[in-house]
Design a protein around this motif. Structure first.
Motif, PDB file in Angstrom:
ATOM      1  N   THR A   1       1.520  -8.104  10.037  1.00 22.33           N
ATOM      2  CA  THR A   1       0.810  -7.575   8.878  1.00 22.33           C
ATOM      3  C   THR A   1       0.540  -8.728   7.927  1.00 22.33           C
ATOM      4  O   THR A   1       1.416  -9.554   7.678  1.00 22.33           O
TER       5      THR A   1
ATOM      6  N   TYR B   1      -8.084   4.089   9.819  1.00 21.83           N
ATOM      7  CA  TYR B   1      -7.554   5.211   9.037  1.00 21.83           C
ATOM      8  C   TYR B   1      -8.675   6.173   8.696  1.00 21.83           C
ATOM      9  O   TYR B   1      -9.742   5.745   8.241  1.00 21.83           O
TER      10      TYR B   1
ATOM     11  N   SER C   1       0.857  -1.180   0.000  1.00 22.52           N
ATOM     12  CA  SER C   1       0.000   0.000   0.000  1.00 22.52           C
ATOM     13  C   SER C   1       0.891   1.226   0.000  1.00 22.52           C
ATOM     14  O   SER C   1       1.746   1.374   0.870  1.00 22.52           O
TER      15      SER C   1
ATOM     16  N   ARG D   1      -0.677  -9.504   4.070  1.00 20.12           N
ATOM     17  CA  ARG D   1      -0.910  -8.918   2.762  1.00 20.12           C
ATOM     18  C   ARG D   1      -0.719 -10.004   1.718  1.00 20.12           C
ATOM     19  O   ARG D   1      -0.067 -11.014   1.964  1.00 20.12           O
TER      20      ARG D   1
ATOM     21  N   PHE E   1     -11.570   1.238   0.830  1.00 20.75           N
ATOM     22  CA  PHE E   1     -11.568   0.223   1.865  1.00 20.75           C
ATOM     23  C   PHE E   1     -11.451   0.830   3.263  1.00 20.75           C
ATOM     24  O   PHE E   1     -11.095   1.980   3.437  1.00 20.75           O
ATOM     25  N   ARG E   2     -11.763   0.026   4.244  1.00 21.71           N
ATOM     26  CA  ARG E   2     -11.615   0.430   5.646  1.00 21.71           C
ATOM     27  C   ARG E   2     -10.379  -0.287   6.157  1.00 21.71           C
ATOM     28  O   ARG E   2     -10.259  -1.499   6.047  1.00 21.71           O
ATOM     29  N   GLY E   3      -9.455   0.463   6.710  1.00 19.59           N
ATOM     30  CA  GLY E   3      -8.217  -0.136   7.197  1.00 19.59           C
ATOM     31  C   GLY E   3      -7.763   0.518   8.473  1.00 19.59           C
ATOM     32  O   GLY E   3      -8.257   1.570   8.868  1.00 19.59           O
TER      33      GLY E   3
ATOM     34  N   GLU F   1     -13.439  -3.839   3.926  1.00 19.97           N
ATOM     35  CA  GLU F   1     -12.328  -3.766   4.881  1.00 19.97           C
ATOM     36  C   GLU F   1     -11.064  -4.341   4.267  1.00 19.97           C
ATOM     37  O   GLU F   1     -11.107  -5.091   3.329  1.00 19.97           O
TER      38      GLU F   1
ATOM     39  N   TRP G   1     -11.598  -3.435  15.977  1.00 19.52           N
ATOM     40  CA  TRP G   1     -10.769  -2.319  15.544  1.00 19.52           C
ATOM     41  C   TRP G   1     -10.179  -1.570  16.734  1.00 19.52           C
ATOM     42  O   TRP G   1     -10.884  -1.207  17.661  1.00 19.52           O
TER      43      TRP G   1
END
Length: 189
Positions: A175, A87, A43, A177, A72-74, A189, A83
């Protein structure tokens, strides 16, 4: 000015490109004989995109990135999945997602010819700019530089040789990904 950059990851390559554009004579030493940048998604938030713009790579980065990730929700989650922080949407307005190998290829192709020296492991670097590097067969060579930049990763050999190196400490973050061949619905999300 003659500069040695140790490591051909994203940070090392961006540093080398910037220095070359400022007129420096740069050599990038990479331990691996064959460059295999690995495949994962990255990202790139607005500050990264602006930094690549300043290196003259804006058009190239936009051609290999996906700008659809802005919806998206991150953020960060607790171990139970709830959560911890999210962001703010305005932080995502310039977000782009890129395949790491594609970014690495763009950066490598942006270097001046003969800048990248693959298959050379930097053994040591002195404060005076003396760099000792070795080939896979063990043969060593010493070169002198005005500046040496350690960009050889998390477990940097060069950084560890400098006085007052704080080392690394695991902070408890993970993380996840990845890259898929087709779109995956993440429910926003």
């Amino acid at each position: 000015m003659r500069v040695a950059v140790v490591g051909s990851g994203i940070g090392g390559l961006c540093t080398a490109i910037g220095l070359q554009r400022a007129g420096a004579d740069v050599v990038v030493f990479e331990r691996a004989r064959d460059l295999r940048p690995g495949g994962s998604g990255l990202s790139l938030f607005g500050n990264a995109v602006h930094a690549l713009d300043s290196l003259g790579l804006g058009e190239g980065i936009r051609s290999i990135t996906d700008a659809k990730a802005r919806s998206f929700r991150g953020g960060q989650r607790r171990p139970d999945g709830s959560w911890l922080s999210v962001y703010p949407m305005d932080a995502l307005t310039e977000l782009r997602v890129v395949d790491r190998a594609a970014l690495h290829g763009l950066l490598t192709s942006s270097l001046a010819p003969c800048t990248l020296v693959a298959g050379r492991r930097v053994v040591s670097a002195s404060e005076e700019g003396t760099v000792r590097h070795a080939a896979a067969d063990g043969s060593e060579k010493v070169d002198r530089f005005d500046l040496v930049i350690a960009a050889d990763g998390l477990r940097s050999t060069i950084r560890g040789q400098w006085p007052e190196d704080p080392g690394i400490v695991y902070a408890g973050y993970s993380t996840w990904r990845g890259i898929t061949e087709r779109p995956v619905d993440l429910g926003g999300e």
